[in-house]
Design a protein around this motif. Structure first.
Motif, PDB file in Angstrom:
ATOM      1  N   ARG A 263       0.841  -1.211   0.000  1.00  0.00           N
ATOM      2  CA  ARG A 263       0.000   0.000   0.000  1.00  0.00           C
ATOM      3  C   ARG A 263       0.869   1.252   0.000  1.00  0.00           C
ATOM      4  O   ARG A 263       0.587   2.222  -0.714  1.00  0.00           O
ATOM      5  N   ARG A 595       0.199   8.247   7.173  1.00  0.00           N
ATOM      6  CA  ARG A 595       0.167   7.134   6.218  1.00  0.00           C
ATOM      7  C   ARG A 595       1.575   6.617   5.901  1.00  0.00           C
ATOM      8  O   ARG A 595       1.747   5.906   4.923  1.00  0.00           O
ATOM      9  N   ASP A 649      -6.481   0.730   9.140  1.00  0.00           N
ATOM     10  CA  ASP A 649      -7.725   0.906   8.391  1.00  0.00           C
ATOM     11  C   ASP A 649      -7.448   1.425   6.982  1.00  0.00           C
ATOM     12  O   ASP A 649      -8.122   1.021   6.026  1.00  0.00           O
ATOM     13  N   TRP A 650      -6.453   2.294   6.845  1.00  0.00           N
ATOM     14  CA  TRP A 650      -6.113   2.844   5.526  1.00  0.00           C
ATOM     15  C   TRP A 650      -5.574   1.754   4.603  1.00  0.00           C
ATOM     16  O   TRP A 650      -5.957   1.667   3.430  1.00  0.00           O
ATOM     17  N   ASN A 652      -6.202  -1.391   4.822  1.00  0.00           N
ATOM     18  CA  ASN A 652      -7.286  -2.336   4.568  1.00  0.00           C
ATOM     19  C   ASN A 652      -8.253  -1.875   3.484  1.00  0.00           C
ATOM     20  O   ASN A 652      -9.077  -2.657   3.013  1.00  0.00           O
ATOM     21  N   GLU A 653      -8.162  -0.628   3.099  1.00  0.00           N
ATOM     22  CA  GLU A 653      -9.010  -0.162   2.003  1.00  0.00           C
ATOM     23  C   GLU A 653      -8.658  -0.864   0.695  1.00  0.00           C
ATOM     24  O   GLU A 653      -9.502  -1.036  -0.181  1.00  0.00           O
ATOM     25  N   GLN A 654      -7.382  -1.259   0.554  1.00  0.00           N
ATOM     26  CA  GLN A 654      -6.942  -1.916  -0.674  1.00  0.00           C
ATOM     27  C   GLN A 654      -6.315  -3.282  -0.419  1.00  0.00           C
ATOM     28  O   GLN A 654      -6.514  -4.221  -1.180  1.00  0.00           O
ATOM     29  N   LYS A 656      -5.739  -6.493   2.166  1.00  0.00           N
ATOM     30  CA  LYS A 656      -6.404  -7.116   3.298  1.00  0.00           C
ATOM     31  C   LYS A 656      -5.402  -7.528   4.368  1.00  0.00           C
ATOM     32  O   LYS A 656      -4.469  -8.294   4.115  1.00  0.00           O
TER      33      LYS A 656
END
Length: 691
Positions: A263, A595, A649-650, A652-654, A656
Motif C-alpha cells: 500500500r 500514512r 484501516d487505511w 485495509n481499504e486496498q 487485506k
C-alpha cells in the motif's frame, strides 16, 4: 604330474600378470589422487577455477580408484598371506585398512560435503593420506630389500625406482586426468547459460548519477546486476534447508509482499513516480533495485507475481553484501555477485548435480564470499535499519528517521559508555535476532546449530498474515522474555501511624510497612517501565506505525472499576490520555504524516521511546470513590501492536490485513488495603479549612 605342475605355474603366472596390471592402475590413480589432493591443500588458496578442477578430477579418480583397490587388495593378499615376512605383512594390513578408510571417507566427503560439524572427517582424510603415502614408500622399500628375487612381481632397474610398466601407467593415468580436465572445461563452457542483457535503454536518472539513487546502494562501477546473480533463493534451500525454511517464514522474505508495504510503495509511486521507489526498494527488494526494474516500463516489488515480490530480501540480497558504503542507512551497502562454480546455471541435471557437489566439496570460496566478517557486525544491519530523508525526496531538507544502529551504538550492549552500565558481554544485532538454534543445514557448526533465519523481532502481524504460527509463537516468546520490564511501585502511606515498639536499624531496612489507601482521597501510583534487555530504543523500527502503551486498571474488592487508562475505543484506537510509546511525524504544515508517507515528513510533534538501559517513570493520579470496597487490585500491562488503527484501516481499504495482534509484553499487579479516612486526618483537614 608334469602337466598339472605346468598348468599350476601358468595359472599362477596369469594371476600375477593380472595383479601386476591392477598394481599399475592402483599406482597411477594413487599418484593422481596425491597430486590433485596435496596441491589443493599445500597451495591453498588457488584460483577458484583450478581449485574446483583439481577437486573434480580428484573425486572422479577416487571413484575409479575405489574399484581398483578392492580387486587389487583381494588378489594381493590372496597371494602374499603365506609369505613369512611379518613386518611387510603388518604394514600391508595397516595400509589396506587406511586406504579403505580413505576410500570410505572420500565418498562421504563427496556426497555430504565438507561440513563444519564433520570437520574431523575432512581432517582425518587429509592427515591419513600423508601417513598412507609414507607407509607405501616404506612398504615398497621393505619389499625390494627383503623379498627373494623369484617372488618379486617386478624387478626394478634401480633400487628406489618403479618399473617402466608402472611409470607408463602413471603417465597414462595423468594423461587421462588431463584429458578429463579438458573435457570438464569444454562442458563448462558449452553449458554456460547465455549472458543476460542488463543494459536498459532510457533509464531515468532522476536523483543523480547513480542509477540506484536516492538509495545509497552501490555495485561495481554502478552496473546493473543480472537477475540470476541476486534472485533464485529457492536454489539455496537445496543445501541450506533449515535456514531456507526459516527465511520463507521471516519478515525478510515478506518485505515486499507485506500488505502494509504494498500500500505504501504504491502511494510513493503515485505521488513521486516509479524512480522514487528506489528509496524503499534498496532495503525491501534489492532484486528490483539492482536489476534496473525501477524505471519507466518496469515494476516495483509491490506488484504480485514478480520475482522481486516473491524474493523480498532474499539470500543474495544479504549475502551479496561484502562491504558498506557508510553508516547512514537507506541501503548503504556495496553488492557483489558471488563467483560461479563449474557448471553454474547449467540446464543439465547431471552437471547441475556436479555443481552442487563441488560447492559442498570446496565450500571455502562460497563461505569467504557469502559470509564476510562485515556481516557479523551491527553496522551491517544498520545499512537498512537506519534511515534519513533529504531534500531530493521531501523538497525540504535532511531529516533523521529511525536509526537502530545509532541506538545500539550508544547502548550498554556496545562498548562501555559508563562504568555503571556495562553489559557483561558486548552484543551485536545478530546475537539477539539471529540466535544459534539446532538445524539440519550445511552451514551447521560443530554442535549442529545455525544462526536463526527467522530474524525474530516484533512483527507478529506478518507472522499471522502469512500463517506462520511457529514464527508467531517465537516472536511472542521473544517479546515476553523480560527484555522490557514493568513494575508497580507500592504507594506511600502518608497517614500511617507511629509504631510504639522499638525497631532496630537492621530491621527497619528490611521491614515492609503496611500500606493503605483511603476512600474519598486522591492517590498516586507510580509505574516503572525499564528497557533492560533491548539493544536499542523501545519500541524500535517504524514507530510512526507501531505503538506500545500501558493499560492501567484499578478494581475494588467487589470487582467494580475504580480507574482506567489505556483502554481501546470502539474504533480500535487507544484512548487519548493513555501513556503511549510511539512517534508522530509531521509535514511542513504541522499536520500528522500518518500514512507513512515519509517523503512529506519534516519533523516530529511527539516522540516517546525508552532508550536501552533506561527507565520511564509514569505516574497515575486518581480519586478513590467513597463506595469502593477493600482491597484495591491495581494492575498495569505493557502492550504492543505492529500497526496503529488509522494506518491499519487505511491499508485495509486496498490490501487485506488478516489480523493485527496485540501482545502483552510485561505485566504487574498489587493489592492495596482500602480504609476509611482516620478521624485525626479529618479533624486536621477541617481545622485547615477553618483557617
Amino acid at each position: 604330474m608334469l602337466y598339472l605342475g605346468k598348468m599350476s605355474v601358468d595359472i599362477k603366472g596369469k594371476q600375477q600378470q593380472q595383479e601386476a596390471k591392477r598394481l599399475h592402475w592402483f599406482s597411477g590413480l594413487f599418484v593422481v589422487l596425491s597430486i590433485t589432493g596435496f596441491v589443493n591443500w599445500l597451495f591453498f588458496p588457488l584460483p577458484p577455477f583450478i581449485e574446483q578442477l583439481l577437486s573434480l578430477v580428484h573425486a572422479l579418480a577416487g571413484f575409479i580408484f575405489s574399484v581398483v583397490f578392492c580387486f587389487y587388495t583381494l588378489s594381493h593378499f590372496r597371494r602374499t598371506l603365506g609369505f613369512r615376512r611379518p613386518v611387510i605383512l603388518s604394514i600391508g594390513l595397516v595400509l589396506a585398512l587406511m586406504v579403505l578408510y580413505l576410500v570410505v571417507s572420500g565418498h562421504l566427503l563427496i556426497f555430504t560435503g565438507v561440513l563444519e560439524r564433520l570437520s574431523w572427517l575432512r581432517d582425518s582424510h587429509l592427515w591419513l593420506s600423508l601417513v598412507t603415502v609414507l607407509l607405501i614408500v616404506i612398504h615398497v622399500l621393505c619389499h625390494y630389500l627383503t623379498f627373494p628375487e623369484r617372488r618379486k612381481l617386478v624387478v626394478p632397474s634401480r633400487f628406489v625406482t618403479l618399473s617402466p610398466a608402472i611409470n607408463r601407467t602413471i603417465f597414462k593415468t595423468i594423461t587421462l586426468a588431463t584429458v578429463a580436465a579438458l573435457i570438464v572445461l569444454m562442458l563448462d563452457n558449452i553449458t554456460k547459460a547465455p549472458p543476460e542483457d542488463v543494459s536498459i535503454d532510457d533509464y531515468q536518472y532522476d536523483y543523480g548519477a547513480s542509477p540506484f539513487a536516492p538509495s545509497l546502494a552501490q555495485t561495481k562501477n554502478n552496473e546493473f546486476i543480472r537477475k540470476r546473480d541476486i534472485a533464485g533463493s529457492m536454489n539455496c534451500i537445496g543445501c541450506h534447508q533449515a535456514s531456507g525454511e526459516q527465511w520463507l517464514a521471516s519478515a525478510h522474505r515478506h518485505a515486499a509482499d507485506d500488505p502494509t508495504y504494498v500500500r505504501n510503495v504504491n502511494l510513493l509511486q503515485k505521488s513521486k513516480g516509479l524512480s522514487a521507489t528506489r528509496y524503499c526498494e534498496g532495503c525491501h527488494s534489492p532484486v528490483a533495485l539492482l536489476t534496473g526494474q525501477l524505471t519507466a516500463g518496469g515494476q516495483h516489488a509491490g506488484v504480485a507475481g514478480t520475482v522481486a515480490n516473491l524474493e523480498g530480501v532474499g539470500c543474495m540480497s544479504c549475502h551479496g553484501i561484502r562491504s558498506l558504503t557508510s553508516a547512514e542507512g537507506v541501503a548503504s551497502y556495496h553488492f557483489t555477485p558471488r563467483s560461479d562454480y563449474l557448471f553454474e546455471h547449467s540446464s543439465s541435471p547431471v552437471l547441475s548435480f556436479i555443481n552442487e557437489q563441488l560447492i559442498k566439496l570446496r565450500p571455502a570460496l562460497h563461505k569467504k564470499e557469502l559470509l564476510p566478517d562485515v556481516q557479523k557486525t551491527s553496522q551491517y544491519c544498520g545499512s537498512c535499519h537506519s534511515q534519513f530523508m533529504d531534500k531530493s525526496m521531501n523538497n525540504w531538507g535532511w531529516v533523521k528517521m529511525q536509526d537502530e544502529y545509532q541506538a545500539w551504538a550508544t547502548s550498554k550492549f556496545n562498548l562501555a559508555k559508563d562504568p555503571r552500565f556495562i553489559h557483561p558481554q558486548s552484543k551485536q544485532c545478530q546475537d539477539c535476532h539471529m540466535e544459534k538454534i539446532a538445524g539440519e543445514d550445511m552451514a551447521a557448526d560443530s554442535d549442529g546449530k545455525i544462526n536463526s533465519h527467522y530474524f525474530v523481532g516484533a512483527n507478529v502481524m506478518l507472522a499471522r498474515q502469512f500463517g506462520n504460527e511457529e514464527l508467531y509463537d517465537l516472536t511472542v516468546d521473544f517479546l515476553q522474555q523480560d527484555k522490557v520490564n514493568l513494575t508497580i511501585e507500592p504507594p506511600e502511606d502518608k497517614l500511617s501511624r507511629q509504631n510504639p515498639l522499638y525497631v532496630s536499624s537492621e530491621q527497619r531496612t528490611v521491614q515492609n510497612y503496611p500500606v493503605a489507601l483511603y476512600r474519598g482521597k486522591q492517590a498516586k501510583i507510580t509505574v516503572l517501565v525499564s528497557n533492560q534487555g533491548v539493544g536499542h530504543n523501545f519500541p524500535g523500527g517504524a514507530i510512526d506505525l507501531s505503538e506500545a502503551w500501558i493499560d492501567f486498571d484499578i478494581y475494588d474488592g467487589a470487582g467494580q472499576l475504580v480507574y482506567s487508562r489505556g483502554d481501546l475505543l470502539a474504533n480500535g484506537e487507544i484512548e487519548p490520555l493513555a501513556t503511549v510509546y510511539k512517534e508522530v511525524a509531521i509535514d511542513r504544515f504541522g499536520k500528522e504524516v500518518w500514512r507513512h508517507d515519509l517523503f512529506n515528513m519534516v519533523g516530529r510533534s511527539y516522540v516517546n521511546v525508552i532508550p536501552s538501559g533506561s527507565t520511564d517513570i509514569v505516574n497515575f493520579e486518581f480519586d478513590i470513590p467513597d463506595w469502593a470496597t477493600s482491597p484495591l487490585t491495581i494492575s498495569a500491562t505493557l502492550k504492543l501492536r505492529k500497526l496503529n488503527q488509522p494506518y491499519h484501516d487505511w491499508v485495509n481499504e486496498q490490501e487485506k490485513i488478516k489480523e493485527n495482534p496485540i501482545i502483552d509484553i510485561a505485566r504487574d499487579a498489587i493489592k492495596v488495603p482500602l480504609l476509611k479516612t482516620p478521624a485525626v486526618m479529618s479533624e486536621k483537614q477541617n481545622s485547615l479549612g477553618e483557617e
